[in-house]
Design a protein around this motif. Structure first.
Motif, mmCIF file in Angstrom:
data_model
loop_
_atom_site.group_PDB
_atom_site.id
_atom_site.type_symbol
_atom_site.label_atom_id
_atom_site.label_comp_id
_atom_site.label_asym_id
_atom_site.label_seq_id
_atom_site.Cartn_x
_atom_site.Cartn_y
_atom_site.Cartn_z
ATOM 1 N N LYS A 87 0.850 -1.190 0.000
ATOM 2 C CA LYS A 87 0.000 0.000 0.000
ATOM 3 C C LYS A 87 0.889 1.244 0.000
ATOM 4 O O LYS A 87 1.977 1.239 0.569
ATOM 5 N N PRO A 88 0.445 2.342 -0.622
ATOM 6 C CA PRO A 88 1.227 3.582 -0.574
ATOM 7 C C PRO A 88 1.298 4.116 0.855
ATOM 8 O O PRO A 88 0.294 4.122 1.574
ATOM 9 N N TYR A 89 2.489 4.522 1.255
ATOM 10 C CA TYR A 89 2.687 5.073 2.592
ATOM 11 C C TYR A 89 3.947 5.912 2.574
ATOM 12 O O TYR A 89 4.997 5.453 2.120
ATOM 13 N N THR A 90 3.853 7.140 3.047
ATOM 14 C CA THR A 90 5.014 8.022 3.098
ATOM 15 C C THR A 90 5.119 8.660 4.474
ATOM 16 O O THR A 90 4.133 8.795 5.198
ATOM 17 N N VAL A 91 6.328 9.055 4.796
ATOM 18 C CA VAL A 91 6.610 9.742 6.054
ATOM 19 C C VAL A 91 7.521 10.922 5.729
ATOM 20 O O VAL A 91 8.482 10.772 4.974
ATOM 21 N N GLN A 92 7.210 12.072 6.307
ATOM 22 C CA GLN A 92 8.075 13.235 6.151
ATOM 23 C C GLN A 92 8.509 13.700 7.524
ATOM 24 O O GLN A 92 7.697 13.857 8.427
ATOM 25 N N ASP A 93 9.811 13.905 7.658
ATOM 26 C CA ASP A 93 10.392 14.435 8.886
ATOM 27 C C ASP A 93 11.337 15.554 8.464
ATOM 28 O O ASP A 93 12.455 15.296 8.029
ATOM 29 N N GLY A 94 10.858 16.768 8.519
ATOM 30 C CA GLY A 94 11.649 17.896 8.020
ATOM 31 C C GLY A 94 11.828 17.766 6.518
ATOM 32 O O GLY A 94 10.855 17.586 5.787
ATOM 33 N N ASN A 95 13.074 17.822 6.064
ATOM 34 C CA ASN A 95 13.372 17.693 4.633
ATOM 35 C C ASN A 95 13.502 16.246 4.177
ATOM 36 O O ASN A 95 13.707 15.996 2.992
ATOM 37 N N LEU A 96 13.420 15.299 5.090
ATOM 38 C CA LEU A 96 13.542 13.883 4.752
ATOM 39 C C LEU A 96 12.169 13.310 4.423
ATOM 40 O O LEU A 96 11.258 13.349 5.258
ATOM 41 N N ILE A 97 12.028 12.809 3.201
ATOM 42 C CA ILE A 97 10.774 12.194 2.765
ATOM 43 C C ILE A 97 11.085 10.757 2.362
ATOM 44 O O ILE A 97 11.950 10.524 1.517
ATOM 45 N N THR A 98 10.390 9.799 2.982
ATOM 46 C CA THR A 98 10.610 8.391 2.658
ATOM 47 C C THR A 98 9.295 7.727 2.275
ATOM 48 O O THR A 98 8.233 8.117 2.752
ATOM 49 N N GLY A 99 9.383 6.727 1.404
ATOM 50 C CA GLY A 99 8.229 5.955 0.985
ATOM 51 C C GLY A 99 8.454 4.489 1.289
ATOM 52 O O GLY A 99 9.576 3.998 1.227
ATOM 53 N N GLN A 100 7.397 3.795 1.602
ATOM 54 C CA GLN A 100 7.514 2.386 1.995
ATOM 55 C C GLN A 100 7.903 1.482 0.839
ATOM 56 O O GLN A 100 8.652 0.525 1.031
ATOM 57 N N ASN A 101 7.387 1.768 -0.354
ATOM 58 C CA ASN A 101 7.599 0.853 -1.484
ATOM 59 C C ASN A 101 7.327 1.617 -2.781
ATOM 60 O O ASN A 101 6.971 2.796 -2.739
ATOM 61 N N PRO A 102 7.473 0.989 -3.941
ATOM 62 C CA PRO A 102 7.233 1.696 -5.201
ATOM 63 C C PRO A 102 5.828 2.299 -5.316
ATOM 64 O O PRO A 102 5.655 3.329 -5.972
ATOM 65 N N ALA A 103 4.841 1.707 -4.664
ATOM 66 C CA ALA A 103 3.488 2.258 -4.712
ATOM 67 C C ALA A 103 3.415 3.630 -4.045
ATOM 68 O O ALA A 103 2.461 4.373 -4.252
ATOM 69 N N SER A 104 4.423 3.981 -3.282
ATOM 70 C CA SER A 104 4.461 5.246 -2.553
ATOM 71 C C SER A 104 5.107 6.373 -3.348
ATOM 72 O O SER A 104 5.128 7.520 -2.891
ATOM 73 N N SER A 105 5.624 6.089 -4.527
ATOM 74 C CA SER A 105 6.399 7.089 -5.271
ATOM 75 C C SER A 105 5.597 8.334 -5.610
ATOM 76 O O SER A 105 6.125 9.452 -5.549
#
Length: 76
Positions: free
Chosen positions: A45-63
């Motif tokens: 499933k798409p899932y992202t987290v942002q902490d300040g300038n750092l943006i991460t996605g769990q998997n390709p569905a999160s792009s």
């Protein structure tokens, strides 16, 4: 990375594509071991987290979500 909120490919996603014993390290484990505050959602499933300038996605569905967050951040 210590104390940063992050996400990334889950151990169970690696296992589902039969790469758990192939990759040099598991992203979920590495993020936790290095002090990241790791969170996730259901596999694939798409899932992202942002902490300040750092943006991460769990998997390709999160792009798409990662790109949207980056665009919004750059726009401000």
């Amino acid at each position: 990375m210590k104390d940063k909120k992050v996400t990334g490919f889950t151990n169970s996603e690696e296992e589902a594509i039969a790469l758990k014993d192939v990759v040099p390290f598991l992203v979920e484990d590495m993020l936790k071991e290095n002090g990241g505050t790791y969170s996730r959602t259901e596999d694939w499933k798409p899932y992202t987290v942002q902490d300040g300038n750092l943006i991460t996605g769990q998997n390709p569905a999160s792009s798409e979500e990662v790109a949207e967050k980056l665009f919004k951040m750059l726009k401000n």
